[in-house]
Design an enzyme around this catalytic site. Structure first.
Site, PDB file in Angstrom:
ATOM      1  N   TYR A 135       0.858  -1.185   0.000  1.00 37.55           N
ATOM      2  CA  TYR A 135       0.000   0.000   0.000  1.00 37.55           C
ATOM      3  C   TYR A 135       0.896   1.238   0.000  1.00 37.55           C
ATOM      4  O   TYR A 135       1.399   1.663   1.033  1.00 37.55           O
ATOM      5  CB  TYR A 135      -0.886  -0.038   1.245  1.00 37.55           C
ATOM      6  CG  TYR A 135      -2.062   0.905   1.282  1.00 37.55           C
ATOM      7  CD1 TYR A 135      -2.242   1.902   0.328  1.00 37.55           C
ATOM      8  CD2 TYR A 135      -3.016   0.791   2.283  1.00 37.55           C
ATOM      9  CE1 TYR A 135      -3.334   2.749   0.371  1.00 37.55           C
ATOM     10  CE2 TYR A 135      -4.111   1.640   2.350  1.00 37.55           C
ATOM     11  CZ  TYR A 135      -4.259   2.620   1.401  1.00 37.55           C
ATOM     12  OH  TYR A 135      -5.345   3.468   1.449  1.00 37.55           O
ATOM     13  N   LYS A 163      -0.613  -1.578  -4.588  1.00 34.58           N
ATOM     14  CA  LYS A 163      -1.479  -0.409  -4.800  1.00 34.58           C
ATOM     15  C   LYS A 163      -0.584   0.811  -4.792  1.00 34.58           C
ATOM     16  O   LYS A 163       0.019   1.147  -3.773  1.00 34.58           O
ATOM     17  CB  LYS A 163      -2.513  -0.317  -3.685  1.00 34.58           C
ATOM     18  CG  LYS A 163      -3.360   0.938  -3.698  1.00 34.58           C
ATOM     19  CD  LYS A 163      -4.217   0.992  -2.438  1.00 34.58           C
ATOM     20  CE  LYS A 163      -5.065   2.262  -2.396  1.00 34.58           C
ATOM     21  NZ  LYS A 163      -4.245   3.496  -2.246  1.00 34.58           N
TER      22      LYS A 163
END
Length: 297
Positions: A135, A163
């Site tokens: 992330y 991500k």
């Protein structure tokens, strides 16, 4: 779980002034997403204000979501924490409550080095018992991953996707290529930053991790599906129609805007956790008036 792809919708986590999750409000938000057919749900992401909730409420939110979704949609859960041991505990909590994967951001106070972030992921992947999504959200963590570090972490057992912030439009192709070249073949690299994502998807991004998708899943699915079908002209046209929404996100922060819209739509009665303040009434009126001109669903 299947490889992460398509639209991953990131809703807010409605809660009261004491930080207790509003179960009914969260269920309404999640039912809207599951019924629309999103490809995954990003629970307790930055839009889900994970950093402001206690361990108990984070665990409770996952349990509410798992019951509400009932296996219809994979649930990716934010497990970021300042300490590695805390992130491991959050990963175990999320898995026990029904999460399918964890969203691990390198939350920090003291700036972290690349090796520290790698060791953090290595420990949580090895001991947390939950597949991990890298992330990368430098706007909140103040740590930015290089493609080389993404590639290094992507090779750890148990790390299943990344991500990343979508590159600016003129750098979309080069930015996506650099990341895809750094990771193993077939490793999904998806993108956030709604206003830049369409071009990142066209350039080969595997998934859209979407704030707007947490409220308007059908609208965002239409863009995602157009890209998947190879209809780039349609995807760009649909994205262009959302330019007023993207401008609001950039001017006032997507978090504050979606809180105002969730309330306006009657999905939940929630304000962002303090010290974050709701939008001023005149800005909220601007947001609502702008969104009324758009075909959002």
């Amino acid at each position: 779980m299947h490889a992460i792809s398509g639209l991953s919708a990131f809703p807010i986590t409605p809660s009261d002034a004491e930080g207790r999750v509003d179960a009914e409000g969260l269920r309404r938000l999640l039912e809207r997403l599951a019924s629309a057919g999103v490809d995954s749900i990003g629970l307790l992401g930055s839009t889900g204000t994970y950093a402001y909730l206690s361990r108990e409420e984070r665990r409770r939110a996952v349990a509410i979501a798992a019951e509400a979704v009932d296996g219809r949609v994979p649930i990716l859960v934010g497990i970021g924490a300042l300490r590695t041991d805390a992130a491991i505990r959050l990963a175990r909590d999320a898995r026990a409550a029904g999460a399918d994967a964890g969203l691990l951001a390198p939350v920090s106070y003291t700036p972290l080095t690349d090796d520290e972030v790698f060791r953090h992921f290595e420990a949580v992947a090895g001991k947390g018992g939950l597949p991990l999504v890298i992330y990368d959200n430098p706007g909140t963590t103040h740590f930015r991953f290089s493609p080389a570090l993404i590639g290094r972490i992507a090779r750890l057992p148990g790390v299943v996707a990344a991500k990343c912030p979508a590159p600016v439009l003129e750098a979309a192709a080069a930015g996506v290529t650099a990341l895809r070249d750094a990771v193993p073949a077939g490793f999904p690299v998806g993108f956030s930053g709604d206003w830049n994502v369409t071009e990142a998807l066209i350039a080969g991004g595997a998934a859209w991790f979407s704030v707007a998708g947490g409220l308007f899943p059908k609208t965002c699915l239409a863009i995602t599906r157009a890209v998947q079908a190879g209809d780039t002209a349609q995807a760009r046209a649909l994205n262009a129609e959302l330019a007023p929404l993207w401008a609001l996100f950039q001017a006032h922060s997507s978090l504050r805007v979606v809180y105002a819209l969730a309330d306006h739509l009657g999905l939940c009665r929630a304000e962002p956790p303090r010290p974050i303040l709701p939008l001023a009434p005149e800005i909220r009126d601007e947001v609502v008036a702008t969104v009324r001109t758009l075909n959002l669903a």
